[in-house]
Design an enzyme around this catalytic site. Structure first.
Site, short mmCIF file in Angstrom:
data_model
loop_
_atom_site.label_atom_id
_atom_site.label_comp_id
_atom_site.label_asym_id
_atom_site.label_seq_id
_atom_site.Cartn_x
_atom_site.Cartn_y
_atom_site.Cartn_z
N ASP A 50 5.71 12.87 -22.81
CA ASP A 50 6.31 14.18 -23.06
C ASP A 50 6.53 14.86 -21.71
O ASP A 50 5.97 14.45 -20.68
CB ASP A 50 5.38 15.00 -23.96
CG ASP A 50 6.04 16.26 -24.46
OD1 ASP A 50 7.27 16.25 -24.68
OD2 ASP A 50 5.34 17.27 -24.64
N ASP A 82 7.15 18.89 -21.07
CA ASP A 82 6.46 20.18 -20.93
C ASP A 82 5.02 20.07 -21.39
O ASP A 82 4.73 19.56 -22.47
CB ASP A 82 7.19 21.26 -21.73
CG ASP A 82 8.56 21.56 -21.16
OD1 ASP A 82 8.63 21.98 -20.00
OD2 ASP A 82 9.56 21.36 -21.88
N LYS A 116 10.47 14.21 -32.75
CA LYS A 116 9.04 14.19 -33.03
C LYS A 116 8.69 15.28 -34.05
O LYS A 116 9.24 16.38 -33.96
CB LYS A 116 8.26 14.44 -31.73
CG LYS A 116 8.47 13.39 -30.65
CD LYS A 116 7.69 13.74 -29.39
CE LYS A 116 8.22 14.96 -28.71
NZ LYS A 116 7.50 15.29 -27.46
N ASP A 122 0.94 16.33 -25.25
CA ASP A 122 0.00 17.46 -25.24
C ASP A 122 -0.14 18.10 -26.61
O ASP A 122 -0.83 19.11 -26.74
CB ASP A 122 0.44 18.52 -24.22
CG ASP A 122 1.70 19.26 -24.66
OD1 ASP A 122 2.65 18.59 -25.14
OD2 ASP A 122 1.74 20.50 -24.54
#
Length: 266
Positions: A13, A15, A184, A209
Site C-alpha cells: 500500500d 499511504d 480493496k 496499514d
C-alpha cells in the site's frame, strides 16, 4: 502462504506504509532500493482512483521516493482491467477523474451517456447532482453498476471528505442495486496486480496499514500479509477483527536487511 524468506515479489500500500501526508516514512526509500537491488518485482497499490500512475509517481518523487509509473497499480487500473475482461471494447458512463477515465480509455472503452454497458463510480472532488441523477437513471435502464473502491470517506487537512463508497451508497439507495466493487478489500485487485508483474500468490507478500482492506484482501488472495503500524491500524484496531496478519511491524524499516547496501546504484 509464504514465509517472509520465501517472498520473491511484493505488493505494498502507499499511504500509511510508504508515505504519510506527502512525507516518506522511515525506511521506505531504502526498502524500495533493496527490492530493486535484489531484483524483486513490486507494485505500489492504492484505492484512490483520482490520479494516473504518472501523477502518483511524481507525487512520490516529491516525497523522496523513486517509484516509476509502471510500478503503481490503482483501483482505476484494476477496474479497467476487470471491465476489459468482461466486455472488451465496451462503453461506460463514468463519475470520476483522469485516473479512471484514462485507464478506461487505454483499456479500449468508449465514454458515453447513451445506453452504456457500465456505470462506473470512482473518486472525485467534483460530484454533481446532475451526474448522479444520470447514473441512477442509466442503472435503472439496465447498465451494470461498478465502483472502484468502497471507501466511504477520505482524509483532508480539514477533516473527512465523502468518498466513492458514500456516493455509491446514495446510488444504491435510489436504485436498489449494489455495485460490484473492484478495489480493496476485493482480492480481485490483488490478483490483477499479481498478473501485472507475473507473480504468484504463493511467493508474494502484501504490506498494508489497514486490517479491513489490505490484510483481509491479502489473506483471501493467499499472500503473506504484513501490517505496519504507521497508518490507520493500532493494536486496539487489530483486536476488533477475527483474523490476523502473518506479521505486525512498527514500520517498513523493519523489513530492511541488516547488511548495508549502496543507495546510489539505481
Amino acid at each position: 502462504m509464504a514465509k517472509r524468506d520465501d517472498v520473491e515479489c511484493w505488493l505494498t500500500d502507499m499511504d500509511g506504509v510508504l508515505v504519510h501526508e506527502n512525507h516518506a516514512l522511515p525506511g521506505a526509500a531504502e526498502l524500495l532500493q533493496q527490492w530493486r537491488l535484489q531484483q524483486k518485482p513490486f507494485l505500489v497499490l492504492t484505492n484512490n482512483s483520482i490520479f494516473t500512475p504518472r501523477d502518483l509517481s511524481a507525487r512520490l518523487r516529491a516525497s523522496g521516493l523513486d517509484v516509476p509509473e509502471e510500478a503503481i497499480w490503482t483501483s482505476a487500473l484494476a477496474t479497467a482491467a476487470f471491465l476489459k475482461s468482461q466486455a472488451p471494447g465496451g462503453s461506460a458512463f463514468v463519475i470520476g477523474e483522469a485516473g479512471l477515465t484514462t485507464a478506461l480509455h487505454e483499456a479500449g472503452f468508449i465514454m458515453t451517456e447513451t445506453k452504456p454497458d457500465f456505470v462506473v463510480v470512482g473518486e472525485t472532488r467534483n460530484y454533481s447532482f446532475e451526474a448522479i441523477t444520470k447514473a441512477i437513471r442509466l442503472i435503472d435502464a439496465g447498465s451494470r453498476f461498478i465502483s472502484t473502491n468502497p471507501d466511504a470517506t477520505g482524509p483532508s487537512s480539514e477533516g473527512a471528505l465523502p468518498a466513492t463508497g458514500a456516493i455509491s451508497a446514495l446510488i444504491t439507495k435510489a436504485t436498489g442495486r449494489e455495485p460490484y466493487v473492484v478495489g480493496k478489500p476485493n482480492p480481485m485487485m490483488f490478483r490483477s496486480a499479481l498478473n501485472r508483474i507475473g507473480a504468484h500468490s504463493e511467493n508474494t507478500g502484501m504490506i498494508g496499514d489497514r486490517m479491513d482492506t489490505d490484510v483481509v484482501a491479502g489473506i483471501e488472495a493467499g499472500l503473506h500479509t504484513i501490517l505496519v503500524l504507521t497508518g490507520i491500524s493500532d493494536q486496539n484496531e487489530i483486536e476488533k477483527y477475527p483474523f490476523r496478519p502473518d506479521e505486525i511491524l512498527a514500520g517498513v524499516h523493519e523489513l530492511l536487511d541488516e547488511e548495508p547496501f549502496e543507495t546510489d546504484s539505481y
